[in-house]
Write a protein that holds these residues in place. Structure first.
Motif, PDB file in Angstrom:
ATOM      1  N   UNK A  28      26.379  41.574  19.901  1.00 54.35           N
ATOM      2  CA  UNK A  28      27.102  40.789  20.903  1.00 54.35           C
ATOM      3  C   UNK A  28      26.712  41.296  22.284  1.00 54.35           C
ATOM      4  N   UNK A  29      26.134  40.410  23.090  1.00 54.76           N
ATOM      5  CA  UNK A  29      25.685  40.760  24.438  1.00 54.76           C
ATOM      6  C   UNK A  29      26.206  39.689  25.389  1.00 54.76           C
ATOM      7  N   UNK A  30      27.312  39.994  26.077  1.00 52.52           N
ATOM      8  CA  UNK A  30      27.968  38.993  26.914  1.00 52.52           C
ATOM      9  C   UNK A  30      27.152  38.587  28.124  1.00 52.52           C
ATOM     10  N   UNK A  31      26.060  39.299  28.399  1.00 55.87           N
ATOM     11  CA  UNK A  31      25.172  38.895  29.489  1.00 55.87           C
ATOM     12  C   UNK A  31      23.879  38.286  28.994  1.00 55.87           C
ATOM     13  N   UNK A  32      23.825  37.899  27.719  1.00 53.60           N
ATOM     14  CA  UNK A  32      22.571  37.408  27.126  1.00 53.60           C
ATOM     15  C   UNK A  32      21.994  36.244  27.936  1.00 53.60           C
ATOM     16  N   UNK A  33      20.703  36.381  28.235  1.00 52.37           N
ATOM     17  CA  UNK A  33      19.996  35.349  28.995  1.00 52.37           C
ATOM     18  C   UNK A  33      18.494  35.480  28.705  1.00 52.37           C
ATOM     19  N   UNK A  34      17.872  34.430  28.207  1.00 48.62           N
ATOM     20  CA  UNK A  34      18.428  33.107  27.916  1.00 48.62           C
ATOM     21  C   UNK A  34      19.239  33.103  26.627  1.00 48.62           C
ATOM     22  N   UNK A  35      19.983  32.031  26.439  1.00 46.42           N
ATOM     23  CA  UNK A  35      20.833  31.926  25.258  1.00 46.42           C
ATOM     24  C   UNK A  35      20.835  30.477  24.762  1.00 46.42           C
ATOM     25  N   UNK A  36      19.755  30.060  24.102  1.00 45.58           N
ATOM     26  CA  UNK A  36      19.638  28.657  23.670  1.00 45.58           C
ATOM     27  C   UNK A  36      20.368  28.372  22.350  1.00 45.58           C
ATOM     28  N   UNK A  37      21.637  28.782  22.259  1.00 42.49           N
ATOM     29  CA  UNK A  37      22.380  28.524  21.020  1.00 42.49           C
ATOM     30  C   UNK A  37      22.557  27.019  20.814  1.00 42.49           C
ATOM     31  N   UNK A  38      22.830  26.655  19.582  1.00 39.66           N
ATOM     32  CA  UNK A  38      22.974  25.226  19.262  1.00 39.66           C
ATOM     33  C   UNK A  38      24.345  24.939  18.661  1.00 39.66           C
ATOM     34  N   UNK A  39      25.363  25.630  19.157  1.00 41.16           N
ATOM     35  CA  UNK A  39      26.716  25.459  18.628  1.00 41.16           C
ATOM     36  C   UNK A  39      27.291  24.079  18.929  1.00 41.16           C
ATOM     37  N   UNK A  40      26.773  23.390  19.954  1.00 41.67           N
ATOM     38  CA  UNK A  40      27.231  22.039  20.265  1.00 41.67           C
ATOM     39  C   UNK A  40      26.307  20.970  19.686  1.00 41.67           C
ATOM     40  N   UNK A  41      25.336  21.385  18.854  1.00 40.40           N
ATOM     41  CA  UNK A  41      24.392  20.433  18.300  1.00 40.40           C
ATOM     42  C   UNK A  41      23.274  20.132  19.287  1.00 40.40           C
ATOM     43  N   UNK A  42      22.468  19.120  18.924  1.00 35.88           N
ATOM     44  CA  UNK A  42      21.353  18.669  19.752  1.00 35.88           C
ATOM     45  C   UNK A  42      21.113  17.193  19.447  1.00 35.88           C
ATOM     46  N   UNK A  43      20.294  16.565  20.241  1.00 37.31           N
ATOM     47  CA  UNK A  43      19.953  15.176  19.965  1.00 37.31           C
ATOM     48  C   UNK A  43      21.063  14.216  20.361  1.00 37.31           C
ATOM     49  N   UNK A  44      21.055  13.032  19.773  1.00 39.19           N
ATOM     50  CA  UNK A  44      21.996  12.001  20.217  1.00 39.19           C
ATOM     51  C   UNK A  44      23.439  12.346  19.866  1.00 39.19           C
ATOM     52  N   UNK A  45      23.648  13.254  18.913  1.00 36.14           N
ATOM     53  CA  UNK A  45      25.009  13.635  18.547  1.00 36.14           C
ATOM     54  C   UNK A  45      25.443  14.940  19.220  1.00 36.14           C
ATOM     55  N   UNK A  46      24.744  15.342  20.272  1.00 35.25           N
ATOM     56  CA  UNK A  46      25.180  16.511  21.036  1.00 35.25           C
ATOM     57  C   UNK A  46      26.620  16.283  21.482  1.00 35.25           C
ATOM     58  N   UNK A  47      27.433  17.321  21.393  1.00 38.30           N
ATOM     59  CA  UNK A  47      28.871  17.200  21.623  1.00 38.30           C
ATOM     60  C   UNK A  47      29.190  16.680  23.022  1.00 38.30           C
ATOM     61  N   UNK A  48      29.829  15.521  23.082  1.00 37.18           N
ATOM     62  CA  UNK A  48      30.206  14.927  24.361  1.00 37.18           C
ATOM     63  C   UNK A  48      31.248  15.784  25.076  1.00 37.18           C
ATOM     64  N   UNK A  49      32.051  16.504  24.311  1.00 36.21           N
ATOM     65  CA  UNK A  49      33.117  17.310  24.897  1.00 36.21           C
ATOM     66  C   UNK A  49      32.728  18.733  25.238  1.00 36.21           C
ATOM     67  N   UNK A  50      31.433  19.067  25.177  1.00 34.41           N
ATOM     68  CA  UNK A  50      31.002  20.446  25.446  1.00 34.41           C
ATOM     69  C   UNK A  50      31.469  20.957  26.814  1.00 34.41           C
ATOM     70  N   UNK A  51      31.359  20.176  27.893  1.00 36.18           N
ATOM     71  CA  UNK A  51      31.827  20.692  29.188  1.00 36.18           C
ATOM     72  C   UNK A  51      33.319  21.029  29.190  1.00 36.18           C
ATOM     73  N   UNK A  52      34.141  20.213  28.526  1.00 37.58           N
ATOM     74  CA  UNK A  52      35.572  20.493  28.467  1.00 37.58           C
ATOM     75  C   UNK A  52      35.850  21.747  27.641  1.00 37.58           C
ATOM     76  N   UNK A  53      35.141  21.904  26.529  1.00 36.70           N
ATOM     77  CA  UNK A  53      35.317  23.103  25.712  1.00 36.70           C
ATOM     78  C   UNK A  53      34.993  24.351  26.507  1.00 36.70           C
ATOM     79  N   UNK A  54      33.925  24.315  27.281  1.00 33.43           N
ATOM     80  CA  UNK A  54      33.537  25.474  28.086  1.00 33.43           C
ATOM     81  C   UNK A  54      34.634  25.817  29.109  1.00 33.43           C
ATOM     82  N   UNK A  55      35.208  24.804  29.726  1.00 32.23           N
ATOM     83  CA  UNK A  55      36.289  25.039  30.695  1.00 32.23           C
ATOM     84  C   UNK A  55      37.501  25.643  29.994  1.00 32.23           C
ATOM     85  N   UNK A  56      37.880  25.092  28.851  1.00 31.24           N
ATOM     86  CA  UNK A  56      39.050  25.596  28.137  1.00 31.24           C
ATOM     87  C   UNK A  56      38.869  27.043  27.705  1.00 31.24           C
ATOM     88  N   UNK A  57      37.690  27.366  27.195  1.00 31.82           N
ATOM     89  CA  UNK A  57      37.447  28.733  26.750  1.00 31.82           C
ATOM     90  C   UNK A  57      37.442  29.697  27.936  1.00 31.82           C
TER      91      UNK A  57
END
Length: 404
Positions: free
Chosen positions: A337-366
């Motif tokens: 676990x590296x809280x300063x990791x950069x770059x960090x191309x994780x795919x927890x929100x998916x990719x492509x046309x089904x990329x999570x529409x709510x990703x920006x809201x989730x980031x704000x909430x967290x």
């Protein structure tokens, strides 16, 4: 023990810590057929990344073939209300229907609108964190992780305060259908919740169409594109259910999983407490390190080959996002676990046309949830080891008891 033997999404030990099994799969069998689920399991980042974007796969096959052609049993008649609701949203449909729905919803669910929610999210996060502090601790999942996103989404949609306690049970019951091989009881529970939720939202949507307010349901009811197209009532309801289910379940689990990761890495927790400017990077790393959506399923619409293995049309693939997020070919020291990791191309929100529409809201909430607890409870510590919920597709903690 072979890599195949340790992949068992129904075993509690695997749900609690699937990462040793994922490491074995990436090394030994990055593509294999899992008989109990009838799925091809894909675990390497490069393969998962490519398949999430590949239009030869889809969340549904019904736009190109019937159940029989894909070797599947017809859906039971009692499930019709559930699937009518889900397929009125955008998650389980494909272009051109998906393209149209996403275009229309994006006109109402704008980045400006989401960012405008930040003060409300911050206030609610501080209120919930403050209550936990006043109690001297308690269950962080029940006290903060669960009520924050459900109240944010309810506020955003325009659900009256007195009706909000209905939303969490409906969401949890509907999402039970997304687990692997759900029981008939779970299926019937999901149907009942789908009917009740649909009926409730139908009444609310009609009220907002007649008397619009400053909320998302009103905006969705009024949205029209350049060609004069608009959402049907069923599509509006399906969209609202998707926003609640996807946004709420994912954020609840991400909050609990994130704090469990921090408690197990006290040096990184101390680092974040000392430097709040790390928060944006920390949110991304916590999402990568222990994602609340470990896998994403898709149907193979044309024969494909993955890592030299042929996968025929009609197959279902289980794309292991959590395994991809720990792939050493992409992430240096992926199990750290590296809280300063950069770059960090994780795919927890998916990719492509089904990329999570709510990703920006989730980031704000967290960010606001973590931030409020760090500010108001700087000495918060784990009281006891948490318990995991049994599901794997939506993976999270039952509880996380803390002391202040």
């Amino acid at each position: 023990m072979s890599a195949l033997a340790v992949y068992d999404p129904w075993v509690a030990e695997f749900v609690a810590d699937p990462y040793p099994a994922f490491a074995a799969l990436r090394a030994e069998r990055p593509v294999f057929f899992h008989e109990p689920t009838g799925q091809w399991v894909i675990s390497r980042y490069g393969d998962v990344d490519a398949l999430l974007r590949d239009r030869r796969l889809g969340r549904s096959y019904l736009h190109v073939a019937g159940h029989e052609e894909f070797g599947r049993e017809p859906e039971a008649e009692f499930l019709r209300p559930f699937w009518d609701l889900i397929r009125a949203g955008m998650l389980d449909v494909e272009p051109p229907v998906h393209t149209r729905l996403r275009r229309l919803v994006s006109r109402a669910f704008t980045a400006r609108m989401v960012e405008g929610l930040r003060p409300m999210v911050r206030g609610l996060a501080e209120e919930l964190a403050g209550a936990l502090v006043d109690e001297g601790g308690g269950d962080l999942v029940a006290g903060v992780a669960e009520p924050l996103p459900v109240n944010v989404i309810a506020e955003m949609l325009g659900v009256p305060v007195e009706d909000r306690p209905l939303l969490r049970p409906w969401s949890a019951d509907i999402c039970g259908m997304y687990e692997l091989n759900p029981s008939e009881e779970a299926q019937r529970t999901a149907v009942r919740a789908a009917v009740e939720f649909s009926d409730y939202l139908r009444g609310l949507a009609r009220a907002r169409r007649a008397d619009p307010r400053d909320d998302l349901i009103s905006a969705l009811a009024q949205v029209v594109d350049e060609g004069g197209d608009r959402l049907t009532e069923d599509e509006l309801i399906g969209t609202c259910v998707l926003l609640l289910n996807a946004g709420h379940e994912g954020t609840v689990n991400a909050t609990g999983n994130g704090w469990w990761s921090l408690f197990r890495h006290p040096d990184e927790l101390a680092r974040l407490r000392a430097d709040p400017s790390l928060m944006p990077a920390a949110v991304e790393e916590l999402l990568r390190y222990d994602t609340s959506l470990p896998m994403f399923e898709r149907w193979v619409l044309e024969d494909i080959e993955v890592a030299g293995v042929g996968i025929p049309r009609g197959s279902e693939v289980a794309l292991q996002l959590a395994a991809a997020n720990r792939d050493p070919e992409v992430f240096a020291e992926p199990d750290r676990l590296d809280l300063g990791r950069d770059p960090n191309p994780h795919i927890s929100f998916g990719l492509g046309i089904h990329y999570c529409l709510g990703a920006p809201l989730t980031r704000i909430e967290l960010a606001e949830s973590y931030g409020a607890l760090l500010r108001l409870a700087p000495g918060m510590r784990l009281a006891e080891e948490p318990r995991w919920k049994p599901g794997f597709v939506l993976r999270g903690l039952r509880d996380l008891h803390v002391e202040i």
